[in-house]
Scaffold this motif. Sequence first.
Motif, mmCIF file in Angstrom:
data_model
loop_
_atom_site.group_PDB
_atom_site.id
_atom_site.type_symbol
_atom_site.label_atom_id
_atom_site.label_comp_id
_atom_site.label_asym_id
_atom_site.label_seq_id
_atom_site.Cartn_x
_atom_site.Cartn_y
_atom_site.Cartn_z
ATOM 1 N N GLY A 252 -15.109 -11.745 -1.780
ATOM 2 C CA GLY A 252 -15.442 -12.677 -2.851
ATOM 3 C C GLY A 252 -15.468 -12.019 -4.217
ATOM 4 O O GLY A 252 -14.964 -12.581 -5.209
ATOM 5 N N LEU A 253 -16.052 -10.831 -4.296
ATOM 6 C CA LEU A 253 -16.113 -10.113 -5.564
ATOM 7 C C LEU A 253 -14.711 -9.752 -6.047
ATOM 8 O O LEU A 253 -14.375 -9.923 -7.229
ATOM 9 C CB LEU A 253 -16.957 -8.847 -5.406
ATOM 10 N N ALA A 254 -13.869 -9.252 -5.150
ATOM 11 C CA ALA A 254 -12.506 -8.886 -5.516
ATOM 12 C C ALA A 254 -11.717 -10.105 -5.972
ATOM 13 O O ALA A 254 -10.927 -10.039 -6.923
ATOM 14 C CB ALA A 254 -11.813 -8.202 -4.342
ATOM 15 N N THR A 290 -2.489 -9.303 -2.447
ATOM 16 C CA THR A 290 -2.132 -9.009 -1.057
ATOM 17 C C THR A 290 -3.263 -8.304 -0.327
ATOM 18 O O THR A 290 -3.586 -8.633 0.828
ATOM 19 C CB THR A 290 -0.855 -8.150 -1.021
ATOM 20 N N GLN A 291 -3.895 -7.349 -0.988
ATOM 21 C CA GLN A 291 -5.000 -6.612 -0.374
ATOM 22 C C GLN A 291 -6.196 -7.525 -0.104
ATOM 23 O O GLN A 291 -6.867 -7.395 0.927
ATOM 24 C CB GLN A 291 -5.410 -5.450 -1.278
ATOM 25 N N ILE A 292 -6.465 -8.448 -1.001
ATOM 26 C CA ILE A 292 -7.569 -9.394 -0.794
ATOM 27 C C ILE A 292 -7.292 -10.271 0.425
ATOM 28 O O ILE A 292 -8.168 -10.483 1.279
ATOM 29 C CB ILE A 292 -7.785 -10.259 -2.050
ATOM 30 N N SER A 293 -6.068 -10.779 0.524
ATOM 31 C CA SER A 293 -5.713 -11.609 1.675
ATOM 32 C C SER A 293 -5.830 -10.823 2.973
ATOM 33 O O SER A 293 -6.295 -11.349 3.993
ATOM 34 C CB SER A 293 -4.287 -12.153 1.517
ATOM 35 N N ALA A 294 -5.405 -9.565 2.944
ATOM 36 C CA ALA A 294 -5.496 -8.729 4.144
ATOM 37 C C ALA A 294 -6.951 -8.500 4.536
ATOM 38 O O ALA A 294 -7.314 -8.565 5.724
ATOM 39 C CB ALA A 294 -4.784 -7.405 3.912
ATOM 40 N N ALA A 295 -7.814 -8.224 3.547
ATOM 41 C CA ALA A 295 -9.232 -7.996 3.840
ATOM 42 C C ALA A 295 -9.890 -9.258 4.372
ATOM 43 O O ALA A 295 -10.705 -9.210 5.304
ATOM 44 C CB ALA A 295 -9.949 -7.521 2.576
ATOM 45 N N ARG A 296 -9.540 -10.392 3.799
ATOM 46 C CA ARG A 296 -10.101 -11.663 4.281
ATOM 47 C C ARG A 296 -9.691 -11.894 5.742
ATOM 48 O O ARG A 296 -10.512 -12.278 6.579
ATOM 49 C CB ARG A 296 -9.617 -12.808 3.388
ATOM 50 N N ALA A 297 -8.418 -11.672 6.039
ATOM 51 C CA ALA A 297 -7.931 -11.892 7.400
ATOM 52 C C ALA A 297 -8.607 -10.954 8.394
ATOM 53 O O ALA A 297 -8.986 -11.364 9.507
ATOM 54 C CB ALA A 297 -6.411 -11.708 7.448
ATOM 55 N N ALA A 323 -12.430 -3.807 3.399
ATOM 56 C CA ALA A 323 -12.747 -4.778 2.359
ATOM 57 C C ALA A 323 -13.483 -4.142 1.183
ATOM 58 O O ALA A 323 -13.215 -4.468 0.020
ATOM 59 C CB ALA A 323 -13.576 -5.920 2.941
ATOM 60 N N THR A 324 -14.391 -3.226 1.464
ATOM 61 C CA THR A 324 -15.156 -2.640 0.359
ATOM 62 C C THR A 324 -14.346 -1.600 -0.414
ATOM 63 O O THR A 324 -14.470 -1.508 -1.633
ATOM 64 C CB THR A 324 -16.474 -2.036 0.862
ATOM 65 N N ASP A 325 -13.513 -0.838 0.286
ATOM 66 C CA ASP A 325 -12.599 0.050 -0.440
ATOM 67 C C ASP A 325 -11.631 -0.769 -1.296
ATOM 68 O O ASP A 325 -11.313 -0.410 -2.434
ATOM 69 C CB ASP A 325 -11.816 0.935 0.535
ATOM 70 N N MET A 326 -11.168 -1.878 -0.750
ATOM 71 C CA MET A 326 -10.283 -2.778 -1.489
ATOM 72 C C MET A 326 -10.976 -3.318 -2.735
ATOM 73 O O MET A 326 -10.400 -3.355 -3.824
ATOM 74 C CB MET A 326 -9.838 -3.918 -0.573
ATOM 75 N N ALA A 327 -12.222 -3.751 -2.609
ATOM 76 C CA ALA A 327 -12.948 -4.317 -3.742
ATOM 77 C C ALA A 327 -13.129 -3.291 -4.860
ATOM 78 O O ALA A 327 -13.020 -3.627 -6.046
ATOM 79 C CB ALA A 327 -14.306 -4.849 -3.292
ATOM 80 N N MET A 328 -13.377 -2.041 -4.485
ATOM 81 C CA MET A 328 -13.508 -0.998 -5.502
ATOM 82 C C MET A 328 -12.195 -0.817 -6.253
ATOM 83 O O MET A 328 -12.168 -0.715 -7.485
ATOM 84 C CB MET A 328 -13.929 0.323 -4.831
ATOM 85 N N ARG A 329 -11.100 -0.832 -5.523
ATOM 86 C CA ARG A 329 -9.782 -0.650 -6.139
ATOM 87 C C ARG A 329 -9.396 -1.850 -7.017
ATOM 88 O O ARG A 329 -8.921 -1.691 -8.139
ATOM 89 C CB ARG A 329 -8.746 -0.437 -5.036
#
Length: 380
Positions: A252-254, A290-297, A323-329
């Motif tokens: 959600g944050l990302a 793309t990374q957000i969609s992947a983390a959600r899935a 998901a959290t590494d993704m959100a930081m990026r």
Amino acid sequence: MTVDRILPTDEAHDLLGLATELADRELAPKAAAFEERAEFPREVLRTLGRAGLLGLPYPEEYGGAAQPYEVYLQVLEILASRWLAVAEAVSVHTLSCYPVAAFGSDEQRKLLPDMIGGELLGAYCLSEPQGGSDAASLSTRAVRDGDAYLVSGTKAWITHARTADFYNVFCRTGGPGPKGISCLVADAGTPGITPQAAERTMGLRASPVAQIAFDDARVPADRLIGGEGEGFTIAMSALDSGRLGIAACAVGLAQAALDYAVGYARERQQFGRSIIDFQGLGFLLADAATQISAARALTLAAARLRDAGRPYAIEAAKAKLFATDMAMRVTTDAVQVLGGAGYVADHPVERYMREAKVLQIVEGTNQIQRMVISRALARG
């Protein structure tokens, strides 16, 4: 950006609509001011509780909504996209209800309606000043004294420490190691329980975090969850679910950071065109989406395993890690898209970036998640 969601029922669709409406009305307009004042939005949590959003995965007989975890996590994502501190509060509170709901006696479960309804806010007291990742070595001790336990020690990094009404206290009732740990549910007003000064944190300033000192706090023995020595099992089981909550918060944050960066990049003109049309930024935003969609899935796939009653702990660790590494990026890249404007508080992306960092730490650091996953691979 509108997220295209596939939901299991019409009720779930309506529930997400309600969450979106409340998030837009009660969360988004208040977030910046509350974060600046470092003020906890207790009334917002009560509003969510009265709307039925604090007990989504719990049975209806206890005041919950009996929703699949897959649905609960999507509600959490919506809340986080408007105000992370509130979503984190919902996740922590849901985690705090878990020991009583999953391991409590019928008598103890009579506490759940007030817990789930949001009139009683919970906290989860596992970490200590000298023991965060190594939870099995905790030193807070509970000694049986007649019809109660006397609890002494110090807990650290406790969300809701200064606002909670009840605490899940993981303490040592036996010898060393995980088998000596038990779980007590203590009322926050118990004499001998003293929350310390709130920590001055990098982000999530509206979410109070502090140490809690226990000085021979007398907790009734009928507040022991499960039996003596079952506390570590309860704690780890709860954290599996909690990690999915944090993963959903990260998504959600990302998503909020991406949506803001895309809106800015469409409007910002340089060299005679919108900056989103420049490949350097357009591709960066495409990667973020793309990374957000992947983390959600990944997060929802783990939730579906949980809902099906299948093992999901390793998938929860993967979801939390990714998901959290993704959100930081993504939040860091959102600041970059805005350039100098992203570095000032006039735009929310600098706050998103500061908030993302803690998600890599709570509910088990990402180094711990990698350890959990790698050990599973070694076992085969």
